[in-house]
Design an enzyme around this catalytic site. Structure first.
Site, PDB file in Angstrom:
ATOM      1  N   GLY A 224      39.536  25.370   1.401  1.00  0.00           N
ATOM      2  CA  GLY A 224      38.311  24.891   0.760  1.00  0.00           C
ATOM      3  C   GLY A 224      37.323  24.410   1.797  1.00  0.00           C
ATOM      4  N   SER A 225      36.509  23.436   1.396  1.00  0.00           N
ATOM      5  CA  SER A 225      35.405  23.028   2.274  1.00  0.00           C
ATOM      6  C   SER A 225      35.909  22.155   3.424  1.00  0.00           C
ATOM      7  CB  SER A 225      34.374  22.242   1.466  1.00  0.00           C
ATOM      8  OG  SER A 225      34.888  20.960   1.155  1.00  0.00           O
ATOM      9  N   GLY A 229      38.613  19.066   3.466  1.00  0.00           N
ATOM     10  CA  GLY A 229      39.711  19.262   4.413  1.00  0.00           C
ATOM     11  C   GLY A 229      39.892  18.057   5.327  1.00  0.00           C
ATOM     12  N   GLU A 246      42.717  25.413   5.614  1.00  0.00           N
ATOM     13  CA  GLU A 246      41.852  26.558   5.902  1.00  0.00           C
ATOM     14  C   GLU A 246      40.475  26.202   5.379  1.00  0.00           C
ATOM     15  OE1 GLU A 246      42.219  29.088   7.687  1.00  0.00           O
ATOM     16  OE2 GLU A 246      44.387  28.987   7.985  1.00  0.00           O
ATOM     17  N   GLN A 327      26.354  26.786  -6.374  1.00  0.00           N
ATOM     18  CA  GLN A 327      26.415  27.669  -5.211  1.00  0.00           C
ATOM     19  C   GLN A 327      25.095  28.426  -5.053  1.00  0.00           C
ATOM     20  OE1 GLN A 327      28.958  27.879  -2.803  1.00  0.00           O
ATOM     21  NE2 GLN A 327      27.274  28.965  -1.813  1.00  0.00           N
ATOM     22  N   GLU A 379      27.843  26.979   7.247  1.00  0.00           N
ATOM     23  CA  GLU A 379      28.326  28.023   6.342  1.00  0.00           C
ATOM     24  C   GLU A 379      27.511  28.004   5.051  1.00  0.00           C
ATOM     25  OE1 GLU A 379      32.304  27.590   4.598  1.00  0.00           O
ATOM     26  OE2 GLU A 379      32.643  29.679   5.182  1.00  0.00           O
TER      27      GLU A 379
HETATM   28  C1  UN1 Z   1      39.960  37.988   3.260  1.00  0.00           C
HETATM   29  O1  UN1 Z   1      38.915  38.014   3.912  1.00  0.00           O
HETATM   30  O2  UN1 Z   1      40.561  39.015   2.958  1.00  0.00           O
HETATM   31  O3  UN1 Z   1      38.707  31.661   1.432  1.00  0.00           O
HETATM   32  C2  UN1 Z   1      40.581  36.734   2.828  1.00  0.00           C
HETATM   33  C3  UN1 Z   1      38.617  32.691   2.110  1.00  0.00           C
HETATM   34  C4  UN1 Z   1      39.786  33.060   2.965  1.00  0.00           C
HETATM   35  C5  UN1 Z   1      40.435  34.309   2.531  1.00  0.00           C
HETATM   36  C6  UN1 Z   1      39.760  35.516   3.048  1.00  0.00           C
HETATM   37  N1  UN1 Z   1      40.735  31.984   2.974  1.00  0.00           N
HETATM   38  O4  UN1 Z   1      37.616  33.364   2.048  1.00  0.00           O
END
Ligand code: UN1
Length: 480
Positions: A224-225, A229, A246, A327, A379
């Site tokens: 997430g964001s 995180g 992530e 968004q 982002e």
């Molecule tokens: C991809 O690009 O195939 O949240 C997966 C996201 C990533 C997953 C991307 N964790 O965009």
């Protein structure tokens, strides 16, 4: 109402979340339970109590359960893909592709449940041997974003279960439909002991917070964001829980003078705009060497304008709507700011009114941007890409690495030497040559560096680094 799934039972909640279709906001996809912290705590208790029984299952029984879940997801891919397109707005073909990926992930981890082992070594001391084995971490809290409503849950839930953990899964508020559908498949065909898998839909401030702060949750895996995180990291660090994060990306795609122009354009279009640009792996910065710059911008403008934006469920739609009003507002405010900063809008960036009321935005392409502008630092998470001109390869590489993020990067070139150099010197966790920065395989590690990721990699057999704890046992053989 679609209910939460706690300790093997479906349970309602006091509040309801109405799931709206971003391609047609008059269409209510369904009503879903909005759970709270008390419900999250029930699920955590159930997951904790289930560990003992779960540990009695053989690896083969776990593998069979995951395989059954994977098979059912694949068998239902059209239905689930339609649901995904309807609730998230991803174009139908891509949505079915995502569901297929989720099914494959379960089947991959079915194999992993059996395949993974440990090590046996001689000690440095006489008569002593050393065993390195892996054990489940315990209760795993799974917190997922809205942009991959079934693939990301799959690549967190499947390894958690494969390696013997129990799960409390909290999906994003915007996409409860796929989460609920996945839970119903686990319920129907998984045959898991009660409490091993739990679904608690509800707000992050309540359900997410309960997971992150509970002493009974041994590990948190989050996508997430960056802001959320960082908060999760702080909580988990203080109480000593394992965590894996992530977060965002600002992924560069470098296009060199020697690139195949048509391949570079289709790579950039896919990376920047597919999934409506709502991927943390999207190619948001197109860093283009000056000899090819003007031709690339011209072809990109044409290709961007030629994209069909529309209702995610229509078969000819290439780019679906933005997922939500919030968004869309964010995307538009970045587009306005980039215009004000003097960037040149080559294509798109406009709201579209179509037959059905939805959050439609034409993909925006900017040229004449600088890497130090907010549009290139932060982002956006939408269908917005910028072109940054580079003097030569070295300059392009420096620009590519000049970001707080480090998830994915790409290069379009026909030079093996340049491609090899870029793979070695890119500061991203994943590097693509003549391929979009987004779109990854499920059997190899996924993850980034710097501000993009924290903790062990997801996916493939590397997932065990997070979902297991290592134990080192020493034995002195006696009586022989
Ligand atoms: C991809 O690009 O195939 O949240 C997966 C996201 C990533 C997953 C991307 N964790 O965009």
């Amino acid at each position: 109402m679609h209910e939460n799934y706690i300790n093997g039972e479906w349970v309602g909640a006091g509040e309801v979340n109405r799931n709206l279709n971003p391609s047609d906001t008059r269409d209510v996809v369904g009503e879903y339970a909005r759970g709270d912290d008390a419900q999250a705590r029930q699920a955590i208790d159930a997951a904790s109590d289930a560990l003992e029984t779960w540990a009695t299952w053989t690896s083969e029984a776990r593998a069979d359960a995951l395989d059954r879940i994977g098979d059912r997801i694949l068998a239902d891919k059209e239905r689930l893909g339609e649901l995904l397109a309807r609730e998230e707005g991803k174009a139908l073909a891509e949505s079915i592709g995502e569901v297929t990926r989720a099914g494959r992930v379960f089947k991959f981890f079915a194999g992993e449940a059996i395949r993974f082992g440990g090590e046996f070594l001689p000690s440095v001391r006489p008569g002593v041997s050393v065993e390195v084995s892996r054990e489940p971490v315990g209760v795993v809290g799974i917190i997922t974003p809205w942009n991959f409503p079934i693939a990301i849950p799959a690549w967190k839930i499947a390894p958690a279960l494969a390696y013997g953990n129990s799960v409390v899964f909290k999906p994003a508020d915007l996409v409860p439909g796929c989460a609920w559908a996945l839970a119903s498949i686990v319920d129907e065909v998984g045959g898991l002991p009660k409490g091993v898998f739990n679904l608690v839909m509800g707000p992050g401030s309540k359900v997410g917070n309960a997971l992150v702060t509970s002493p009974k949750v041994d590990a948190i895996t989050f996508t997430g964001s960056s802001d959320t995180g960082r908060r999760i990291a702080a909580e988990c660090a203080v109480r000593g829980a394992k965590f894996q994060l992530e977060m965002g990306g600002k992924n560069p795609l470098v296009v060199l003078d020697d690139a195949d122009l048509e391949l570079a354009v289709s790579t950039a279009i896919n990376g920047a705009f597919f999934s409506t640009g709502q991927r943390c792996t999207s190619s948001s910065r197109l860093i283009v060497e000056k000899g090819i710059h003007d031709r690339f911008v011209e072809r990109m403008r044409e290709a961007t304008q030629a994209l069909t934006v529309g209702n995610a469920l229509h078969p000819d739609t290439q780019i679906g709507p933005v997922a939500s009003q919030a968004q869309l507002d964010q995307d538009l405010s970045y587009i306005e700011a980039a215009k004000r900063a003097g960037c040149r809008l080559e294509a798109g960036g406009e709201r579209l009114s179509l037959e059905t009321p939805g959050y439609y935005l034409t993909p925006a392409l900017f040229s004449q941007t600088r890497n130090d502008m907010p549009i290139n630092r932060e982002e956006v998470f939408g269908p917005v890409a910028t072109v940054i001109e580079a003097d030569d390869y070295e300059h392009a590489l420096a620009l590519a690495n000049d970001t707080v993020y480090g998830l994915s990067s790409g290069i379009c070139t026909q030079s093996l030497a340049r491609a090899t150099h870029f793979k070695r010197h890119s500061s991203a966790g994943m590097v693509m040559v003549n391929l979009p920065t987004a779109g990854v395989d499920y059997h190899v590690p996924f993850g980034g560096r710097k501000g993009s990721s924290h903790g062990p990699r997801e996916q493939g057999s590397y997932a065990k680094e997070f979902f297991t704890n290592v134990k080192t046992s020493y034995t002195l053989a006696q009586g022989v």
